[in-house]
Design a protein around this motif. Structure first.
Motif, PDB file in Angstrom:
ATOM      1  N   TYR A 220       0.829  -1.195   0.000  1.00 49.63           N
ATOM      2  CA  TYR A 220       0.000   0.000   0.000  1.00 49.63           C
ATOM      3  C   TYR A 220       0.866   1.249   0.000  1.00 49.63           C
ATOM      4  O   TYR A 220       1.797   1.360   0.789  1.00 49.63           O
ATOM      5  CB  TYR A 220      -0.888   0.034   1.240  1.00 49.63           C
TER       6      TYR A 220
ATOM      7  N   ASP B 132      -2.701   5.487  -0.711  1.00 49.19           N
ATOM      8  CA  ASP B 132      -3.756   4.502  -0.451  1.00 49.19           C
ATOM      9  C   ASP B 132      -4.237   4.610   0.985  1.00 49.19           C
ATOM     10  O   ASP B 132      -5.425   4.620   1.269  1.00 49.19           O
ATOM     11  CB  ASP B 132      -3.191   3.076  -0.627  1.00 49.19           C
TER      12      ASP B 132
ATOM     13  N   LEU C  14     -11.012  -4.626   0.957  1.00 49.72           N
ATOM     14  CA  LEU C  14      -9.600  -4.244   0.885  1.00 49.72           C
ATOM     15  C   LEU C  14      -9.367  -2.962   1.674  1.00 49.72           C
ATOM     16  O   LEU C  14      -8.326  -2.797   2.322  1.00 49.72           O
ATOM     17  CB  LEU C  14      -9.178  -4.062  -0.572  1.00 49.72           C
TER      18      LEU C  14
ATOM     19  N   VAL D 220      -6.615  -2.318   4.610  1.00 52.65           N
ATOM     20  CA  VAL D 220      -5.661  -1.209   4.615  1.00 52.65           C
ATOM     21  C   VAL D 220      -5.727  -0.468   5.942  1.00 52.65           C
ATOM     22  O   VAL D 220      -4.703  -0.169   6.560  1.00 52.65           O
ATOM     23  CB  VAL D 220      -5.970  -0.235   3.453  1.00 52.65           C
TER      24      VAL D 220
ATOM     25  N   GLU E  68       8.080  -3.337  -9.588  1.00 55.70           N
ATOM     26  CA  GLU E  68       7.349  -4.557  -9.302  1.00 55.70           C
ATOM     27  C   GLU E  68       8.311  -5.746  -9.157  1.00 55.70           C
ATOM     28  O   GLU E  68       8.106  -6.645  -8.370  1.00 55.70           O
ATOM     29  CB  GLU E  68       6.363  -4.783 -10.448  1.00 55.70           C
TER      30      GLU E  68
ATOM     31  N   HIS F 283       8.713  -8.759  -6.380  1.00 58.55           N
ATOM     32  CA  HIS F 283       8.670 -10.198  -6.645  1.00 58.55           C
ATOM     33  C   HIS F 283       9.887 -10.912  -6.083  1.00 58.55           C
ATOM     34  O   HIS F 283       9.805 -12.046  -5.657  1.00 58.55           O
ATOM     35  CB  HIS F 283       8.553 -10.459  -8.142  1.00 58.55           C
TER      36      HIS F 283
ATOM     37  N   LYS G  60     -10.131   2.082  -7.164  1.00 55.78           N
ATOM     38  CA  LYS G  60      -8.806   1.633  -6.720  1.00 55.78           C
ATOM     39  C   LYS G  60      -8.969   0.389  -5.867  1.00 55.78           C
ATOM     40  O   LYS G  60      -9.812   0.352  -4.979  1.00 55.78           O
ATOM     41  CB  LYS G  60      -8.165   2.730  -5.875  1.00 55.78           C
ATOM     42  N   LEU G  61      -8.180  -0.621  -6.139  1.00 52.35           N
ATOM     43  CA  LEU G  61      -8.172  -1.804  -5.298  1.00 52.35           C
ATOM     44  C   LEU G  61      -6.809  -1.863  -4.623  1.00 52.35           C
ATOM     45  O   LEU G  61      -5.847  -2.322  -5.226  1.00 52.35           O
ATOM     46  CB  LEU G  61      -8.402  -3.075  -6.126  1.00 52.35           C
ATOM     47  N   PRO G  62      -6.711  -1.384  -3.399  1.00 51.32           N
ATOM     48  CA  PRO G  62      -5.398  -1.306  -2.749  1.00 51.32           C
ATOM     49  C   PRO G  62      -4.717  -2.676  -2.699  1.00 51.32           C
ATOM     50  O   PRO G  62      -5.341  -3.655  -2.336  1.00 51.32           O
ATOM     51  CB  PRO G  62      -5.710  -0.809  -1.335  1.00 51.32           C
TER      52      PRO G  62
ATOM     53  N   VAL H 235      -3.939  -4.476  -5.109  1.00 51.75           N
ATOM     54  CA  VAL H 235      -4.241  -5.286  -6.294  1.00 51.75           C
ATOM     55  C   VAL H 235      -3.994  -4.477  -7.559  1.00 51.75           C
ATOM     56  O   VAL H 235      -3.189  -4.849  -8.402  1.00 51.75           O
ATOM     57  CB  VAL H 235      -5.704  -5.791  -6.271  1.00 51.75           C
TER      58      VAL H 235
ATOM     59  N   ARG I   4      -9.679  -1.121 -10.979  1.00 55.20           N
ATOM     60  CA  ARG I   4     -10.805  -1.778 -11.633  1.00 55.20           C
ATOM     61  C   ARG I   4     -11.575  -0.734 -12.420  1.00 55.20           C
ATOM     62  O   ARG I   4     -11.859   0.345 -11.906  1.00 55.20           O
ATOM     63  CB  ARG I   4     -11.735  -2.406 -10.595  1.00 55.20           C
TER      64      ARG I   4
ATOM     65  N   ILE J 261      -9.955  -5.631 -14.415  1.00 56.84           N
ATOM     66  CA  ILE J 261      -9.023  -5.292 -13.341  1.00 56.84           C
ATOM     67  C   ILE J 261      -7.625  -5.262 -13.948  1.00 56.84           C
ATOM     68  O   ILE J 261      -7.224  -6.206 -14.638  1.00 56.84           O
ATOM     69  CB  ILE J 261      -9.058  -6.331 -12.212  1.00 56.84           C
TER      70      ILE J 261
ATOM     71  N   ARG K  81      -0.886  -4.499 -10.958  1.00 54.88           N
ATOM     72  CA  ARG K  81       0.358  -3.772 -11.159  1.00 54.88           C
ATOM     73  C   ARG K  81       1.380  -4.591 -11.932  1.00 54.88           C
ATOM     74  O   ARG K  81       2.290  -4.065 -12.534  1.00 54.88           O
ATOM     75  CB  ARG K  81       0.920  -3.334  -9.806  1.00 54.88           C
ATOM     76  N   GLY K  82       1.210  -5.910 -11.911  1.00 57.02           N
ATOM     77  CA  GLY K  82       2.135  -6.769 -12.637  1.00 57.02           C
ATOM     78  C   GLY K  82       1.826  -6.846 -14.129  1.00 57.02           C
ATOM     79  O   GLY K  82       2.541  -7.518 -14.865  1.00 57.02           O
TER      80      GLY K  82
ATOM     81  N   GLU L 143      -7.802  -8.936 -15.528  1.00 57.91           N
ATOM     82  CA  GLU L 143      -8.914  -9.835 -15.267  1.00 57.91           C
ATOM     83  C   GLU L 143     -10.129  -9.255 -15.944  1.00 57.91           C
ATOM     84  O   GLU L 143     -10.467  -8.103 -15.718  1.00 57.91           O
ATOM     85  CB  GLU L 143      -9.171  -9.962 -13.759  1.00 57.91           C
TER      86      GLU L 143
ATOM     87  N   LEU M  95     -14.033  -9.124 -16.308  1.00 57.83           N
ATOM     88  CA  LEU M  95     -15.123  -9.415 -15.381  1.00 57.83           C
ATOM     89  C   LEU M  95     -16.464  -9.299 -16.093  1.00 57.83           C
ATOM     90  O   LEU M  95     -16.720  -8.329 -16.794  1.00 57.83           O
ATOM     91  CB  LEU M  95     -15.114  -8.412 -14.229  1.00 57.83           C
TER      92      LEU M  95
ATOM     93  N   VAL N  51     -15.087 -14.712 -14.457  1.00 56.45           N
ATOM     94  CA  VAL N  51     -13.843 -13.959 -14.384  1.00 56.45           C
ATOM     95  C   VAL N  51     -12.831 -14.663 -15.267  1.00 56.45           C
ATOM     96  O   VAL N  51     -12.672 -15.877 -15.166  1.00 56.45           O
ATOM     97  CB  VAL N  51     -13.305 -13.915 -12.941  1.00 56.45           C
TER      98      VAL N  51
END
Lengths: 397, 166
Positions: A76, A80, A151, A155, A256, A260, B13-15, B17, B20, B34, B37-38, B42, B44, B57
């Motif tokens: 986060y 966020d 989520l 947080v 990122e 990883h 925002k999906l913290p 993830v 969306r 969705i 960040r990688g 997805e 939907l 999904v």
């Protein structure tokens, strides 16, 4: 001779964890409860007592806590955290107190004392963000409209931890009321400074660590995390919080790929941490706390369902989604154990560790199962409403 | 030409993830994407019984997501050109229909020599709803084709005249 024994025992422990982890994957559950069970089985008074190389395991489990919180912070960004705080603060407060207070009350009833009660507050309040995130992904619910609420709560719980952990550490370490108050104030001041630094100069810190190859970056991030954690511990802010704050300040700009690369390290050291918590808990202390643990589980399931219901309702989600949100929040895991570990290390009633272990064992397994059942429950509710609606219409005509 | 502003795209925002995006289609189905960040996506499809839940999904890796985006995005080339025109002053684009009586039916793009005669460029060819971006010089014209050209106002007008009158 010494080296051979160390390597063999360590190898046996880690290999055993690999087997256990595979079992967890097969069963589709979080490996955390199985790691705990493995620790209990191998520890003093366990089924197969292991003369574990304790010095190493202790150090590794300290690193495990640092890594757990560093990566949590990396998840986060400071934006966020503040954004969710602005939008969902009432839900966050409800979540912490509704889930924490029953735990604290149990702590007092069982005679753990006020500090033990404070630890129990945290143990029951915080959902396992690792397990919850995995359950949501596994069940294909990341796109659901109640998911941002879930989520958001995770947080806020983490932000709550950043306030709670320094308070707990300060209270655990202090000998008197005044000293405790002083440490808490220092801890909170550090937290504020760290958040401001994270917001303003996060990119500078990121640039400082992420120069050169990814290998160099990995070493720099890891080294900086341990340094910050150590300094934080020295200031009685708790190593865990130091690592968490560093994670937040790095989160928005770190690549990122670094993320990883850090994950396997966290998995390794965190596994050692859970095992060594299990090792230090005597299994014979479990049966006496089993009933209180089960009572806490029932309360903990109910209070999270209420939290999720309220949070989803606030976001305009219908009843099935509210049930899903509540059920998804049930699992407790790594942070309950982190808190119990801190408390036990500071000499709180050893029954607390046993209670926390039993609680997490049940919650980490039961939570994902309940989350899965939330769907049929929600559907049953919709069907019931529809049938009832149909009969009322028929009665009217 | 449809305006993208008409689609009420919601961003959430999906913290931890990613992001969306979702919207409701004109026919009432809610769909979304969705973006993690990688780089994974997805896809939907929301359920009709429970508007808060996903009915299906689909996980897409970055390559698959790109292929899907290309498939869905092709007919939008023209819209993008329209947006480009707004951004660059003096730039004109037009889709020119080739009638039955055009002298260039059956001729190739090279035969028409549009660029050297008018200064405008052919950027795409639309035939039966299918778009061929930057067609080759050997591309043959058929009646009913829509030829998308970009250039100055005069260049585009000259091209329209050239293609339909010779």
């Amino acid at each position: 001779m010494h080296t051979a024994a160390l390597l063999i025992e360590l190898g046996a422990v880690i290999f055993g964890l690999g087997l256990v982890g595979r079992l967890a994957g097969r069963l589709g559950i979080s490996p955390v409860p199985l790691y705990l069970l493995a620790g209990l089985a191998f520890g003093a008074g366990g089924v197969i007592p292991l003369n574990a190389p304790e010095g190493f395991l202790d150090a590794a489990s300290e690193i495990g806590v640092v890594m757990l919180l560093l990566l949590l912070g990396l998840e986060y960004s400071a934006g966020d955290l503040l954004g969710n705080l602005r939008r969902q603060a009432p839900v966050g407060v409800l979540d912490l107190f509704l889930n924490g207070l029953p735990g604290a009350a149990f702590g007092l009833l069982l005679g753990f004392g006020p500090i033990g009660a404070l630890a129990m507050f945290g143990i029951t309040a915080v959902s396992s963000s690792g397990i919850v995130a995995k359950v949501l992904a596994d069940l294909g619910r990341l796109g659901n409209r109640e998911t941002p609420s879930i989520l958001g709560i995770l947080v806020l719980e983490d932000l709550g931890m950043a306030v709670y952990l320094p308070i707990l550490t300060a209270v655990l370490a202090a000998s008197g009321v005044w000293e405790a108050t002083g440490s808490v104030l220092i801890a909170l001041a550090c937290l504020a400074v760290a958040l401001v630094v994270a917001l303003r100069w996060g990119s500078v810190i990121s640039k400082f660590v992420s120069a050169g190859s990814s290998e160099v970056t990995l070493l720099r991030v890891l080294g900086l995390a341990l340094l910050v954690a150590g300094v934080a511990e020295q200031l009685h802010v708790s190593a865990a919080v130091g690592a968490f704050l560093l994670g937040i300040s790095l989160s928005s700009d770190l690549e990122e790929e670094t993320h990883h690369r850090l994950e396997p390290l966290r998995d390794l050291f965190a596994a050692v941490f859970f095992v060594s918590f299990g090792l230090s808990t005597d299994p014979s202390t479990l049966p006496p706390v089993l009933l209180p643990a089960l009572a806490l589980v029932v309360v903990g399931v109910a209070t999270k369902l209420i939290t999720g219901w309220f949070a989803a309702k606030r976001a305009g989600i219908a009843v099935p989604g509210r049930i899903r949100a509540g059920a998804a929040l049930i699992p407790r895991g790594e942070f309950s154990i982190v808190i119990a570990g801190l408390a036990t290390a500071a000499g709180v009633d050893p029954r607390l560790a046993a209670l926390a272990a039993a609680y997490v064992l049940v919650m980490a397994v039961l939570g994902p199962v309940l989350a899965r059942f939330a769907d049929p429950w929600g559907r049953a509710y919709v069907r019931w409403r529809r049938e009832r609606g149909a009969t009322t219409v028929r009665q009217r005509t | 030409m449809e305006d993208t502003d008409l689609v009420d795209l919601e961003e959430t925002k999906l913290p931890g993830v990613g992001l969306r995006h979702d919207f409701t289609t004109a026919r009432g189905r809610r769909i979304g994407v969705i973006s993690t960040r990688g780089g994974e996506r997805e896809l939907l499809l929301y359920s009709q019984d429970d508007p808060d839940a996903c009915h299906a999904v689909v996980d897409l890796d970055p390559d698959e997501a790109e292929v899907l985006a290309e498939l869905l995005g092709q007919p939008r080339v023209i819209e993008r050109l329209a947006r480009l025109r707004e951004q660059i002053e003096g730039l004109a684009t037009e889709g020119i229909y080739l009638g039955d009586d055009s002298p260039y039916v059956g001729k190739t793009l090279a035969d028409a020599a549009i660029r050297s005669r008018t200064g405008a460029s052919v950027v795409a060819l639309v035939r039966n709803g299918e778009v061929t971006p930057s067609p080759a010089p050997s591309q043959e014209f058929r009646s009913g084709d829509k030829i998308v050209v970009v250039g100055t106002q005069e260049g585009v007008r000259a091209t329209a005249e050239l293609l339909n009158k010779g």
